[in-house]
Write a protein that holds these residues in place. Structure first.
Motif, short mmCIF file in Angstrom:
data_model
loop_
_atom_site.label_atom_id
_atom_site.label_comp_id
_atom_site.label_asym_id
_atom_site.label_seq_id
_atom_site.Cartn_x
_atom_site.Cartn_y
_atom_site.Cartn_z
N TYR A 140 0.86 -1.33 -0.03
CA TYR A 140 0.13 0.11 0.23
C TYR A 140 0.80 1.14 -0.10
O TYR A 140 0.80 2.20 0.89
CB TYR A 140 -0.91 0.02 1.24
CG TYR A 140 -1.90 -1.36 1.48
CD1 TYR A 140 -3.22 -1.27 0.70
CD2 TYR A 140 -1.42 -2.14 2.06
CE1 TYR A 140 -3.61 -2.34 0.74
CE2 TYR A 140 -2.07 -3.41 2.08
CZ TYR A 140 -3.58 -3.63 1.47
OH TYR A 140 -4.06 -4.54 1.61
N TYR A 145 -5.28 2.84 3.50
CA TYR A 145 -5.36 1.46 3.89
C TYR A 145 -5.72 1.40 5.36
O TYR A 145 -5.67 2.28 5.72
CB TYR A 145 -4.01 0.71 3.81
CG TYR A 145 -3.01 1.33 4.55
CD1 TYR A 145 -2.76 0.86 5.75
CD2 TYR A 145 -2.02 2.12 3.90
CE1 TYR A 145 -1.70 1.31 6.55
CE2 TYR A 145 -0.97 2.53 4.73
CZ TYR A 145 -0.58 2.09 6.05
OH TYR A 145 0.45 2.80 6.51
N SER A 158 -7.41 -2.04 1.48
CA SER A 158 -7.62 -0.77 1.01
C SER A 158 -8.67 0.00 1.72
O SER A 158 -9.88 -0.63 2.24
CB SER A 158 -7.94 -0.63 -0.47
OG SER A 158 -8.57 0.39 -0.87
#
Length: 235
Positions: A140, A145, A158
């Motif tokens: 990420y 996230y 996410s």
């Protein structure tokens, strides 16, 4: 910075106060601060804050990731010793669309020892098991996230699939106080004071850093062990 970051202001001047997001620094080194914030959900709730201004822990440098291990080990050990529960570690991360991101856009982990909440209560559909929190930098690197971890077991996803401040809301709901997650309307001065008193009321070397640290890869997670005896008790 596009706005005045409350964490950066406090790190630069620990004596400064903010009515919006006040916190008390109980320890610091060259890379991180440990603070007790007005938004504490219970006593023992700590924030581990990056000294450098980054939007989330996924943006830490390799040197900062290396330095994080001993700090995490020490403070999770201290919380477990004082509150008798291994703390949850979670991060709301940055959020481009404000769907699930942090309330302060500065990298910080939340450490929270709870008797009646487990990682199983917080993992939801859409989360993926990752090797460790360090994997956030690879999985990420440039998006919002959510991450939750305990005992080396880490899940992330996410933030597009989550509501804002998901973990805080979920924890409070599980404890039967669903409206207490918002520090602006429910500041917890009592929890702050109890935490500060418990964690600063003894002299144990002020989180002395181990001189040599080696990294261990476990089958499910990443741990750190010192070549010196563990600080704060055996793990």
């Amino acid at each position: 910075m596009a706005y005045e970051c409350e964490f950066c202001v406090k790190i630069a001047d620990p004596a400064s106060r903010s009515s919006r997001y006040d916190f008390h620094v109980i320890w610091s080194d060259d890379n991180f601060h440990i603070v007790v914030a007005l938004g504490a959900l219970t006593s023992g709730h700590l924030l581990l804050v990056s000294n450098s201004h980054k939007l989330a822990m996924s943006a830490l440098s390799e040197n900062e990731w290396d330095a994080l291990g001993p700090v995490m080990r020490y403070w999770t050990s201290r919380l477990e010793e004082s509150w008798h529960h291994e703390p949850l570690v979670f991060e709301h991360g940055p959020s481009a669309n404000s769907s699930g991101g942090a309330c302060v856009y500065h990298a910080h982990l939340q450490l929270l020892p709870l008797a009646d909440v487990s990682i199983g209560d917080l993992v939801v559909e859409g989360m993926t098991r990752i090797v460790s929190i360090r994997q956030l930098s690879r999985s990420y690197p440039s998006e919002g996230y959510l991450m939750v971890s305990v005992a080396g077991i880490t899940w992330a996803m996410s933030d597009k699939q989550a509501t804002s401040q998901y973990f805080r809301k979920r924890i409070c709901a599980l404890q039967g106080r669903p409206n207490d997650w918002d520090y602006l309307t429910c500041p917890n001065q009592v929890a702050m004071e109890e935490t500060i008193s418990s964690l600063t009321g003894r002299d144990d070397g002020a989180c002395r850093q181990p001189t040599v640290v080696k990294t261990i890869d476990w089958p499910y997670g990443r741990g750190w062990e010192s070549l010196e005896p563990p600080i704060g008790g055996a793990r």
